[in-house]
Design a protein around this motif. Structure first.
Motif, mmCIF file in Angstrom:
data_model
loop_
_atom_site.group_PDB
_atom_site.id
_atom_site.type_symbol
_atom_site.label_atom_id
_atom_site.label_comp_id
_atom_site.label_asym_id
_atom_site.label_seq_id
_atom_site.Cartn_x
_atom_site.Cartn_y
_atom_site.Cartn_z
ATOM 1 N N ARG A 1 45.596 66.848 69.015
ATOM 2 C CA ARG A 1 45.286 68.251 69.279
ATOM 3 C C ARG A 1 46.400 68.953 70.053
ATOM 4 N N GLU A 2 47.241 68.168 70.701
ATOM 5 C CA GLU A 2 48.379 68.739 71.432
ATOM 6 C C GLU A 2 49.608 68.895 70.553
ATOM 7 N N GLN A 3 49.536 68.401 69.307
ATOM 8 C CA GLN A 3 50.682 68.488 68.404
ATOM 9 C C GLN A 3 50.938 69.939 68.014
ATOM 10 N N LYS A 4 52.153 70.387 68.184
ATOM 11 C CA LYS A 4 52.488 71.782 67.916
ATOM 12 C C LYS A 4 52.223 72.137 66.453
#
Length: 210
Positions: A137-140
């Protein structure tokens, strides 16, 4: 009719998607037993042609992979890749990543897709997806992820939708290799330009464009 199995396909061909007779192919694909939907995939830099499909059952998915798609590959005169996945095992994990096949809503149409598969045999109930999802979910630029667990192989992978090709490439080239290395496993990645296949995918009920 909800899909209970996924199929991934890829033809070993280099055909710009503007030259693919997708309207004719859509009619033939939609007529296959158990067909639910398809998201067309066009290889970035390679122009390979394939897709991620939903089928009503694993048996329908296997029929497509053993009869219809091999005949299509023969017609094109090229080798092919098929994979079958039982999506019941991965439904909870995929829904938690906003996968549109499981009721997830994405507010931005995808600019690119990344297909991943790790050469492991891990029953999905033992896969660390609860730990992995928050990291993803933190992947750009990541919009959603469909988790994939190989039928009869228990390979781990997915189809990830990204907002741009640039962010998809960053994931495929920089992030995912670290994940595979931590698993001490070989892996397979493909990046696809989602913009060129939008009309064809809409024609086969792709949930990414509804």
């Amino acid at each position: 009719m909800p899909a209970k199995a996924f199929v991934y396909t890829e033809l070993q061909a280099s055909v710009p998607f503007t030259d693919v007779p997708w309207e004719k192919l859509n009619a033939a694909i939609a007529a296959q037993p158990g067909f639910v939907d398809k998201t067309w995939l066009s290889g970035l830099g390679t122009h390979s042609v394939g897709g991620l499909y939903g089928f009503a059952s694993v048996d329908d998915a296997l029929l497509y992979c053993t009869e219809f798609f091999p005949a299509l590959a023969r017609d094109f005169g090229v080798a092919q890749t098929t994979r079958v996945f039982d999506n019941q095992a991965t439904a909870e994990a995929s829904a938690a990543m906003d996968a549109p096949h499981f009721g997830g809503k994405i507010t931005t149409e995808p600019g690119a897709f990344v297909y991943t598969e790790v050469q492991v045999a891990v029953p999905f109930e033992n896969a660390p997806w609860r730990d992995r999802n928050p990291v993803l979910r933190e992947q750009k630029g990541l919009l959603s992820k469909v988790w994939l667990s190989g039928h009869n192989t228990n390979s781990l992978g997915g189809l990830d939708a990204f907002d741009t090709v640039e962010n998809a490439l960053d994931f495929a080239l920089n992030d995912f290799p670290k994940t595979a290395a931590a698993m001490n496993a070989a892996y397979y990645t493909r990046v696809f330009d989602a913009r060129v296949t939008e009309a064809a995918s809409r024609g086969l009920n792709s949930p990414y464009y509804l």
